[in-house]
Structure formats: structure tokens, C-alpha cells
Design an enzyme around this catalytic site. Structure first.
Site, PDB file in Angstrom:
ATOM      1  CE  LYS A 288       8.312  78.124  -2.324  1.00  0.00           C
ATOM      2  NZ  LYS A 288       9.616  78.503  -2.833  1.00  0.00           N
TER       3      LYS A 288
ATOM      4  CE  LYS B 165      11.920  70.861   3.427  1.00  0.00           C
ATOM      5  NZ  LYS B 165      12.703  70.976   2.268  1.00  0.00           N
TER       6      LYS B 165
ATOM      7  CE  LYS C 298      17.589  77.629   1.119  1.00  0.00           C
ATOM      8  NZ  LYS C 298      16.476  77.601   0.185  1.00  0.00           N
TER       9      LYS C 298
END
Ligand code: ATP
Ligand code: LTN
Length: 334
Positions: free
Chosen positions: A115, A197, A200
Site C-alpha cells: 500500500k 484476484k 474492489k
């Protein structure tokens, strides 16, 4: 007397619109645990602000996440379904645990490294101590089991380390939680890039199916899903990741085995196959969408759920927090 149920805790960030991946990999499994366990399912808004959120979107996504929890089948009387910022003990215990967590161990967290690359302009201290707040979430409720995906395993490990460290210093304060590995939830891959994957926060919206996507949009995204040049519907994730992903989605939403699905599509071309997967997903999601639309009209009910569930969570959390304060030597509140 009935035996005490074990406690389960899990959460999702209201950082976007939840996807078919979140549903098949997490939410749907949660609904199967509610009879056997005492479950807490949290909407972790404090975690969400470790990356910048637009206030109006965050408000909307938190409310929609609550509605989707309920619409997917989480009974807010059997489970404790609530918003993290409504229970101040999370932030309070988070602070305490910060003082029992080392910079070195936090620097090793893969999610922090990822992140901070992705949000290089905002590497804030909250992003760094994210796992400590997650430890507080879990430890406040003397949790036995934590259902999380592979990507959260490291955070669960550090939670255990922090709890063991605290217990060694102060006695038996926290229960040491374990990961919950239930029936393997389907791992759903991105529709256009089936080697990664479905997530969202993906910017390419054709990669994801949001639980609340319009049926026409869902069908269209499946129509455009990446396949291969063979025109043979067969499960082979290594050589045919796109088709295999569609097949496993189909099995997950129709409760069929892979062999049954392969048989059904044995002589079917990709066009019809993709249309059938789209239809099956729409059929599965439509009842959830209808329930969300009903809940959306019932503001009073949602507010009551939020209030009573936060109170229920708070009552449990306060017990642990009081114990922690006492052990640390804080003066009792009058
Ligand atoms: P983000 O993109 O914000 O990182 P995400 O979509 O990856 O979000 P999380 O909020 O990290 O989802 O995860 C919520 C839960 O959903 C976790 O238990 C995670 O394991 C599960 N989950 C997320 N994506 C998938 C997927 N593609 N397939 C199966 N399970 C998933
Ligand atoms: N970090 C998790 C969400 C989360 C969580 C938790 C999961 C926050 N606190 C406690 C389980 C238990 C995620 O991003 N999936």
C-alpha cells in the site's frame, strides 16, 4: 446449560463497492457460521481512512455495506453487525497495543509495503499501524476464530504475537485467536485479467462484478470476460485461467460440482457459456439486490440496527478494556 459458543470476528473495509469475490470468498461463508458461533462482523471505517476517502462516498459505502451484510443473510440479532467507529474501545485498545508492537515487526508487513507503493504520496502512520488496530478489533472480543483470506494471515500472526507478549507481561488478559479455515471459499479472479484476484479497488470496472451492479451490466461484463482461443469449456486454471474462473463462479452460484458444469457446457460455444454464467450470477444476486432496495427505504430500521448492535459490541469490548487498563495501572474511572 448450553455450552458457550465460540466467538468469531471478521470485518470488511467500506472502501468501495463489494464484489462477487468478497461475497463468494467471505460474506456467503459468514452467513453459514451464525448458528454455531457468536459472530461479530464489523464495518471497519477506521481502517478505511488509512487511504484517502471522499466523505460522502465513505458514508454511502458504509451504509451499503451494512445493507449488503443483512441482505446476504447475516441476521443482525444473531450476529453483532456494527460500525467500528461507533465503538470507541477499538481506537483505545489500538493505542495501548501500539505501545506493545515494534517498528521492526510492522515494517515487515507485506500489505504495508504494497500500500505504501500504491499510495506513495500518503504513507501515513495509520497505514503503518493498521495491523495494530486490527489486533485490537480481534482481541477486544476474546475472539476464538477469525475467518480471513490468505492476504490477511500475516496480520493474524502479528495479532497473536502482540497478545502473547501482553499476556506474558500481565497474565491471561487476551484469548489467543486462530484463523478459521472453513470450506474453501471460491477465489474469484478478475474478469479481464484472470491471473489476478477480483478486487474492489480495481480501477478497471470490467474486472469486477459489484454485488449491486445492474443485471444488464453484470451480463455485459460476463459477455466481455477474457477467455482463450480454444472454444472448449474445460477446467484447467493453469492453461485456461479465464474459462476456469467462469466455471468456478458458475459452480459457486449454482451449487454444482465442476464435473456437472463441465458436462453441461461440453458442446457449448464460449458465447453461450458466458451468457449462461452471467444469467446464473444475476439469478443469485437479484434477491440480495431486492432486499437491499427494501432496506434502503427503511431508514429507521437501519438506524436501530446500528444503535443496538454498537451497544452490544460496546458491552463486550468494555469488559476487556477495563481489564487492560487495570493491568496497566491506570486509575479506575470513578
Ligand atoms: P481491496 O481491493 O480494498 O483490497 P478486496 O476486494 O481485496 O479489497 P478485502 O476488503 O481485502 O477485499 O477483503 C474482504 C474479504 O473478502 C476478505 O475475507 C477476503 O479474503 C475476501 N476476498 C476479497 N477478494 C476476494 C476474491 N477475489 N475471491 C475470494 N475472496 C475474496
Ligand atoms: N484487514 C481486513 C479487514 C479487517 C479485519 C479485522 C478482518 C479489519 N479488522 C479483524 C478480520 C478481523 C481486510 O482488509 N480484509
Amino acid at each position: 446449560m448450553a455450552e458457550e459458543k465460540q466467538t468469531i470476528f471478521s470485518g470488511m473495509q467500506p472502501s468501495g463497492f463489494i464484489t462477487l469475490g468478497n461475497y463468494l470468498g467471505a460474506l456467503r461463508n459468514w452467513t453459514q457460521l451464525q448458528e454455531e458461533y457468536q459472530c461479530l462482523y464489523c464495518i471497519v471505517d477506521l481502517h478505511a481512512i488509512t487511504v484517502r476517502q471522499d466523505p460522502a462516498s465513505l458514508r454511502r459505502q458504509s451504509r451499503e455495506l451494512l445493507m449488503q451484510y443483512i441482505a446476504a443473510g447475516l441476521d443482525p440479532e444473531k450476529n453483532i453487525v456494527y460500525v467500528q467507529s461507533h465503538v470507541p474501545a477499538h481506537a483505545e485498545l489500538g493505542w495501548v497495543l501500539n505501545c506493545f508492537t515494534y517498528m521492526g515487526e510492522l515494517s515487515r508487513m507485506t500489505q504495508f509495503k504494497e500500500k505504501s507503493q500504491k499510495h506513495a504520496d500518503n504513507i501515513n502512520a495509520g497505514l503503518f499501524t493498521y495491523p495494530v488496530l486490527m489486533a485490537a478489533d480481534i482481541l477486544l472480543y476474546q475472539t476464538d476464530l477469525v475467518p480471513v483470506g490468505e492476504d490477511q494471515r500475516q496480520h493474524l500472526e502479528i495479532t497473536r504475537d502482540i497478545a502473547l507478549r501482553f499476556n506474558r507481561l500481565y497474565g491471561d488478559v487476551f484469548k489467543i485467536p486462530e484463523g478459521y479455515i472453513g470450506k474453501v471459499g471460491a477465489r474469484v479472479m478478475a474478469l479481464q485479467q484472470p491471473d489476478k484476484k477480483m478486487s474492489k479497488s480495481d480501477e478497471n470496472k470490467n474486472n469486477t462484478i459489484a454485488l449491486l451492479d445492474d443485471p444488464a451490466v453484470i451480463r455485459n461484463k460476463f459477455k466481455k470476460a477474457m477467455t482463450d482461443s480454444e472454444n472448449e469449456v474445460r477446467y484447467d486454471p493453469e492453461h485456461k485461467p479465464g474459462v476456469s474462473n467462469l466455471l468456478s463462479i458458475y459452480c459457486a452460484v449454482t451449487d454444482q460440482t465442476m464435473a456437472e458444469a463441465e458436462r453441461e457446457f461440453a458442446n457449448v460455444g464460449y458465447g453461450n457459456f458466458k451468457a449462461a454464467v452471467g444469467d446464473a450470477v444475476v439469478e443469485k444476486l437479484l434477491p440480495i439486490q431486492k432486499k437491499v432496495a427494501e432496506l434502503d427505504k427503511n431508514k429507521d430500521y437501519l438506524e436501530a440496527v446500528l444503535k443496538t448492535n454498537a451497544e452490544r459490541a460496546n458491552a463486550i469490548a468494555q469488559k476487556t478494556l477495563r481489564k487492560v487498563h487495570k493491568k496497566l495501572g491506570f486509575l479506575p474511572r470513578g
